[in-house]
Design a protein around this motif. Structure first.
Motif, PDB file in Angstrom:
ATOM      1  N   UNK A 176     -32.791  -2.178  13.576  1.00 49.41           N
ATOM      2  CA  UNK A 176     -31.813  -1.199  14.049  1.00 49.41           C
ATOM      3  C   UNK A 176     -30.966  -1.822  15.151  1.00 49.41           C
ATOM      4  N   UNK A 177     -29.653  -1.739  14.981  1.00 52.26           N
ATOM      5  CA  UNK A 177     -28.760  -2.294  15.996  1.00 52.26           C
ATOM      6  C   UNK A 177     -27.425  -2.697  15.421  1.00 52.26           C
ATOM      7  N   UNK A 178     -26.923  -3.842  15.849  1.00 51.02           N
ATOM      8  CA  UNK A 178     -25.547  -4.234  15.558  1.00 51.02           C
ATOM      9  C   UNK A 178     -25.391  -5.057  14.288  1.00 51.02           C
ATOM     10  N   UNK A 179     -24.266  -4.813  13.628  1.00 55.21           N
ATOM     11  CA  UNK A 179     -23.760  -5.631  12.526  1.00 55.21           C
ATOM     12  C   UNK A 179     -22.370  -6.069  12.965  1.00 55.21           C
ATOM     13  N   UNK A 180     -22.046  -7.340  12.794  1.00 56.47           N
ATOM     14  CA  UNK A 180     -20.701  -7.747  13.192  1.00 56.47           C
ATOM     15  C   UNK A 180     -20.209  -8.893  12.334  1.00 56.47           C
ATOM     16  N   UNK A 181     -19.000  -9.334  12.616  1.00 55.29           N
ATOM     17  CA  UNK A 181     -18.481 -10.583  12.086  1.00 55.29           C
ATOM     18  C   UNK A 181     -18.264 -11.517  13.265  1.00 55.29           C
ATOM     19  N   UNK A 182     -18.618 -12.781  13.086  1.00 58.45           N
ATOM     20  CA  UNK A 182     -18.453 -13.790  14.129  1.00 58.45           C
ATOM     21  C   UNK A 182     -17.342 -14.759  13.749  1.00 58.45           C
ATOM     22  N   UNK A 223     -22.677 -11.525  11.189  1.00 53.70           N
ATOM     23  CA  UNK A 223     -23.619 -11.711  12.282  1.00 53.70           C
ATOM     24  C   UNK A 223     -24.090 -10.382  12.832  1.00 53.70           C
ATOM     25  N   UNK A 224     -24.417 -10.375  14.116  1.00 50.05           N
ATOM     26  CA  UNK A 224     -25.013  -9.198  14.757  1.00 50.05           C
ATOM     27  C   UNK A 224     -26.506  -9.431  14.901  1.00 50.05           C
ATOM     28  N   UNK A 225     -27.056  -9.138  16.085  1.00 44.05           N
ATOM     29  CA  UNK A 225     -28.464  -9.454  16.336  1.00 44.05           C
ATOM     30  C   UNK A 225     -29.408  -8.772  15.356  1.00 44.05           C
ATOM     31  N   UNK A 226     -29.217  -7.473  15.129  1.00 44.93           N
ATOM     32  CA  UNK A 226     -30.098  -6.754  14.204  1.00 44.93           C
ATOM     33  C   UNK A 226     -29.925  -7.263  12.777  1.00 44.93           C
ATOM     34  N   UNK A 227     -28.668  -7.488  12.382  1.00 51.12           N
ATOM     35  CA  UNK A 227     -28.395  -7.978  11.032  1.00 51.12           C
ATOM     36  C   UNK A 227     -28.980  -9.371  10.834  1.00 51.12           C
TER      37      UNK A 227
END
Length: 308
Positions: A12-18, A43-47
């Motif tokens: 549970x947490x972040x999903x992102x693009x780096x 990216x994203x820590x949770x992802x």
């Protein structure tokens, strides 16, 4: 490729693009330097933890959010390809996806700028019992306190154990909730530098507040503290390309081995290898390893010792 098996791990947490840019060194105030964009990657820590655990063989579910834009579709496509259960992840309409600009210097060390958006984290209303159905362990990155405690309540109701990844940069000025949060989880992941900063801010030693602490020390290895005992492993010599996601690769491997029945010592050894090997590729997910890679590294290490 979405995996329909019973989930074991819920992240549970972040999903992102780096957006990853190589630079000689990060620029200072009012400075301008030349860089090269080497990757645009999910990216994203949770992802990242979800991908790392899935590659090792753990059936994984992810609760996160993205915007309804190109970056959001790209991030979800990458996660779906990895076989992550995205049933409970959300797409926020009319908002941009959270992304990061990652500057990687000549030594492979990262500096990071977060472009936070309303699609940065799930909301409390997104934390529902259905997301926890069948899950045995919940892993979360540090979030807003109300969201974190909602996750803990649902995890407890589901009978799932809980781990937290904590970075000093995310700790708010009011540390009271953070102390309560640390006391409410079974396992804390933290770096050595973050631990020093967090302990100074909350005014107590984490060992007295948390049941089990797994601490990363960059190139110097890692340690696990539980039941009053400490076990340490040394770092590995690796040609580092990019340290982005190394801590997430470490956490993913540790959780995979613990959930597979290994003891803390074996899990720490494997996690230490996974974190090191992950630095050989650009981006938080490209360097996530397989169980075969970890086992081959362990065998090569054993052969070196035997032949010394």
């Amino acid at each position: 490729m979405t995996n329909r098996k019973r989930p074991v791990l819920l992240c549970i947490g972040d999903i992102d693009m780096d957006i990853i840019i190589t630079v000689p060194a990060p620029p200072g105030k009012d400075q301008k330097i030349d860089g090269k964009c080497v990757a645009r990657t999910a990216g994203g820590m949770a992802a990242n933890v979800a991908v790392g655990a899935s590659r090792l063989g753990t059936v994984t579910r992810l609760l996160g959010v993205v915007g309804d834009d190109e970056m959001g579709r790209e991030a979800l496509s990458a996660l779906n390809y990895e076989g992550i259960d995205l049933t409970h992840s959300q797409v926020r309409v009319g908002v941009p996806t959270f992304f990061c600009v990652v500057l990687v210097d000549a030594e492979g060390e990262k500096s990071l700028v977060k472009a936070v958006s309303p699609a940065y984290l799930p909301q409390v209303s997104d934390v529902k019992a259905a997301s926890f159905d069948g899950v045995t362990h919940v892993h979360m990155t540090f979030t807003k306190p109300d969201l974190a405690f909602a996750v803990i309540a649902q995890a407890n109701a589901a009978g799932a154990s809980i781990s937290l990844d904590l970075e000093a940069a995310d700790v708010p000025d009011d540390c009271g909730d953070v102390t309560k949060l640390i006391e409410s989880v079974d396992l804390l992941f933290i770096s050595e530098n973050s631990r020093k900063a967090v302990e100074q801010r909350i005014g107590c030693q984490l060992a007295s507040a948390c049941r089990s602490i797994v601490m990363t020390r960059g190139p110097y290895g890692a340690s696990v503290e539980q039941h009053g005992e400490i076990y340490e492993v040394s770092g590995h010599t690796i040609d580092v390309v990019d340290t982005t996601g190394a801590g997430d690769a470490f956490a993913a491997a540790y959780l995979h081995y613990i959930l597979s029945g290994s003891n803390a010592v074996k899990a720490l050894q494997a996690a230490n290898i996974a974190g090191a090997l992950s630095t050989q590729a650009y981006g938080g997910q490209a360097g996530m390893v397989s169980k075969t890679q970890i086992e081959e590294f362990l065998l090569a290490q054993k052969n070196e010792i035997d032949n010394a």
